[in-house]
Design an enzyme around this catalytic site. Structure first.
Site, PDB file in Angstrom:
ATOM      1  N   VAL A  98       7.594  -7.909  -8.782  1.00 48.73           N
ATOM      2  CA  VAL A  98       8.557  -7.038  -8.115  1.00 48.73           C
ATOM      3  C   VAL A  98       7.887  -6.105  -7.108  1.00 48.73           C
ATOM      4  CG1 VAL A  98      10.309  -7.092  -9.924  1.00 48.73           C
ATOM      5  CG2 VAL A  98       8.449  -5.430 -10.081  1.00 48.73           C
ATOM      6  N   GLU A 113       3.926   6.405 -14.018  1.00 52.18           N
ATOM      7  CA  GLU A 113       3.461   5.113 -13.492  1.00 52.18           C
ATOM      8  C   GLU A 113       4.622   4.326 -12.910  1.00 52.18           C
ATOM      9  OE1 GLU A 113       1.510   2.969 -12.552  1.00 52.18           O
ATOM     10  OE2 GLU A 113      -0.363   2.888 -13.662  1.00 52.18           O
ATOM     11  N   ASP A 114       4.286   3.387 -12.048  1.00 49.51           N
ATOM     12  CA  ASP A 114       5.313   2.512 -11.493  1.00 49.51           C
ATOM     13  C   ASP A 114       5.705   1.418 -12.482  1.00 49.51           C
ATOM     14  OD1 ASP A 114       2.814   1.317 -11.309  1.00 49.51           O
ATOM     15  OD2 ASP A 114       2.981   0.781  -9.191  1.00 49.51           O
ATOM     16  N   LYS A 136       7.290  -4.486 -18.183  1.00 51.61           N
ATOM     17  CA  LYS A 136       7.401  -5.936 -18.408  1.00 51.61           C
ATOM     18  C   LYS A 136       6.852  -6.212 -19.803  1.00 51.61           C
ATOM     19  CE  LYS A 136       6.155  -7.438 -13.734  1.00 51.61           C
ATOM     20  NZ  LYS A 136       5.145  -8.243 -13.019  1.00 51.61           N
ATOM     21  N   ASP A 159       3.908  -2.715  -4.478  1.00 53.52           N
ATOM     22  CA  ASP A 159       3.586  -3.493  -3.283  1.00 53.52           C
ATOM     23  C   ASP A 159       3.284  -4.948  -3.579  1.00 53.52           C
ATOM     24  OD1 ASP A 159       0.971  -2.838  -4.546  1.00 53.52           O
ATOM     25  OD2 ASP A 159       0.172  -3.889  -2.796  1.00 53.52           O
ATOM     26  N   LYS A 217      -1.239   4.136  -5.875  1.00 55.67           N
ATOM     27  CA  LYS A 217      -0.238   4.687  -4.974  1.00 55.67           C
ATOM     28  C   LYS A 217       1.164   4.441  -5.526  1.00 55.67           C
ATOM     29  CE  LYS A 217      -3.203   3.245  -1.207  1.00 55.67           C
ATOM     30  NZ  LYS A 217      -3.489   2.095  -0.310  1.00 55.67           N
ATOM     31  N   GLY A 218       1.256   3.425  -6.403  1.00 55.28           N
ATOM     32  CA  GLY A 218       2.559   2.941  -6.829  1.00 55.28           C
ATOM     33  C   GLY A 218       3.457   3.989  -7.472  1.00 55.28           C
TER      34      GLY A 218
HETATM   35  P1  IMP Z   1      -1.743  -3.481 -16.163  1.00 53.12           P
HETATM   36  O1  IMP Z   1      -0.618  -2.920 -16.979  1.00 53.12           O
HETATM   37  O2  IMP Z   1      -3.078  -2.934 -16.527  1.00 53.12           O
HETATM   38  O3  IMP Z   1      -1.729  -4.985 -16.171  1.00 53.12           O
HETATM   39  O4  IMP Z   1      -1.616  -3.070 -14.638  1.00 53.12           O
HETATM   40  C1  IMP Z   1      -0.441  -2.667 -14.091  1.00 53.12           C
HETATM   41  C2  IMP Z   1      -0.642  -2.562 -12.593  1.00 53.12           C
HETATM   42  O5  IMP Z   1      -0.556  -3.864 -12.001  1.00 53.12           O
HETATM   43  C3  IMP Z   1       0.458  -1.740 -11.980  1.00 53.12           C
HETATM   44  O6  IMP Z   1       0.126  -0.381 -11.919  1.00 53.12           O
HETATM   45  C4  IMP Z   1       0.632  -2.380 -10.626  1.00 53.12           C
HETATM   46  O7  IMP Z   1      -0.248  -1.797  -9.700  1.00 53.12           O
HETATM   47  C5  IMP Z   1       0.256  -3.836 -10.840  1.00 53.12           C
HETATM   48  N1  IMP Z   1       1.453  -4.684 -11.063  1.00 53.12           N
HETATM   49  C6  IMP Z   1       1.826  -5.285 -12.211  1.00 53.12           C
HETATM   50  N2  IMP Z   1       2.966  -5.993 -12.080  1.00 53.12           N
HETATM   51  C7  IMP Z   1       3.343  -5.810 -10.787  1.00 53.12           C
HETATM   52  C8  IMP Z   1       4.479  -6.283 -10.014  1.00 53.12           C
HETATM   53  O8  IMP Z   1       5.390  -6.994 -10.479  1.00 53.12           O
HETATM   54  N3  IMP Z   1       4.520  -5.877  -8.713  1.00 53.12           N
HETATM   55  C9  IMP Z   1       3.566  -5.090  -8.139  1.00 53.12           C
HETATM   56  N4  IMP Z   1       2.494  -4.621  -8.827  1.00 53.12           N
HETATM   57  C10 IMP Z   1       2.379  -4.991 -10.131  1.00 53.12           C
HETATM   58 MG    MG Z   2       0.207   1.352 -10.840  1.00 56.63          MG
END
Ligand code: IMP
Ligand code: MG
Length: 174
Positions: A151, A97-98, A129, A157, A41-42
């Site tokens: 964040v 993506e968020d 990040k 969320d 949803k992000g």
């Molecule tokens: P990754 O890059 O596979 O570790 O997953 C990223 C996902 O983790 C994102 O799409 C978010 O849903 C969640 N996520 C990572 N960091 C944050 C944060 O700081 N706040 C909220 N959700 C986060």
């Molecule tokens: Mg996401």
């Protein structure tokens, strides 16, 4: 426990940056149609704001994924909860993506989308990040690089809360 939200990026800063990315995308995709793929949803808040600022023809689709638990989670294998409505054949796909954190989810997702025969697949994320990266993912458009803090806001969320904040905030648990 009540958490405190500290502003990291104001609504004005985020809006200004989305406009800049929209301008850049409009230039890069000149003469083409861009197919935005939102990861729910992000990514939804960012995608809507971004789409409004792109001046080339835009089509939209949505998908929802969740990580497998247990051992497979570390491999980044994701389960499709809601798949795209339309095929990607011959489309210029831009995944929206968020946030890119470890990069595991996106790395898996991008490979899967590339197998569907699009003309090309690029990635646009509001936040990155880089310190947390485990899997190398090429990000084509980044809103902001942020430190390794948790964040919320603008679609992100904490326990399903705070997605509706119009700014990006850091969660403090003190
Ligand atoms: P990754 O890059 O596979 O570790 O997953 C990223 C996902 O983790 C994102 O799409 C978010 O849903 C969640 N996520 C990572 N960091 C944050 C944060 O700081 N706040 C909220 N959700 C986060
Ligand atoms: Mg996401």
């Amino acid at each position: 426990m009540a958490e405190r939200i500290e502003v990291l990026l104001t609504e004005e800063e985020v809006d200004k940056r989305i406009q800049e990315i929209g301008d850049q995308i409009s230039r890069d995709y000149a003469g083409k149609q861009v197919h935005l793929v939102c990861v729910l949803k992000g990514g939804s808040f960012f995608m809507c704001e971004l789409a409004k600022r792109i001046t080339v023809p835009v089509s939209l689709d949505f998908m929802s994924v969740s990580s497998y638990g247990g051992d497979t989670k570390s491999s980044g294998v994701v389960r499709i909860v809601k798949d795209l409505d339309e095929p990607l054949q011959d489309k210029h796909v831009l995944v929206v993506e968020d946030i890119v954190d470890s990069g595991r989810t996106l790395s898996y997702l991008l490979d899967m989308l590339r197998d569907r025969g699009p003309k090309d697949v690029r990635l646009c994320t509001l936040l990155d990040k880089p310190d947390r990266r485990v899997v190398d993912v090429k990000v084509d458009y980044t809103g902001f690089e942020i430190p390794d803090k948790f964040v919320v806001g603008y679609g992100l969320d904490y326990d399903q809360k705070y997605r509706n904040l119009p700014y990006i905030g850091v969660v403090n648990f003190d």
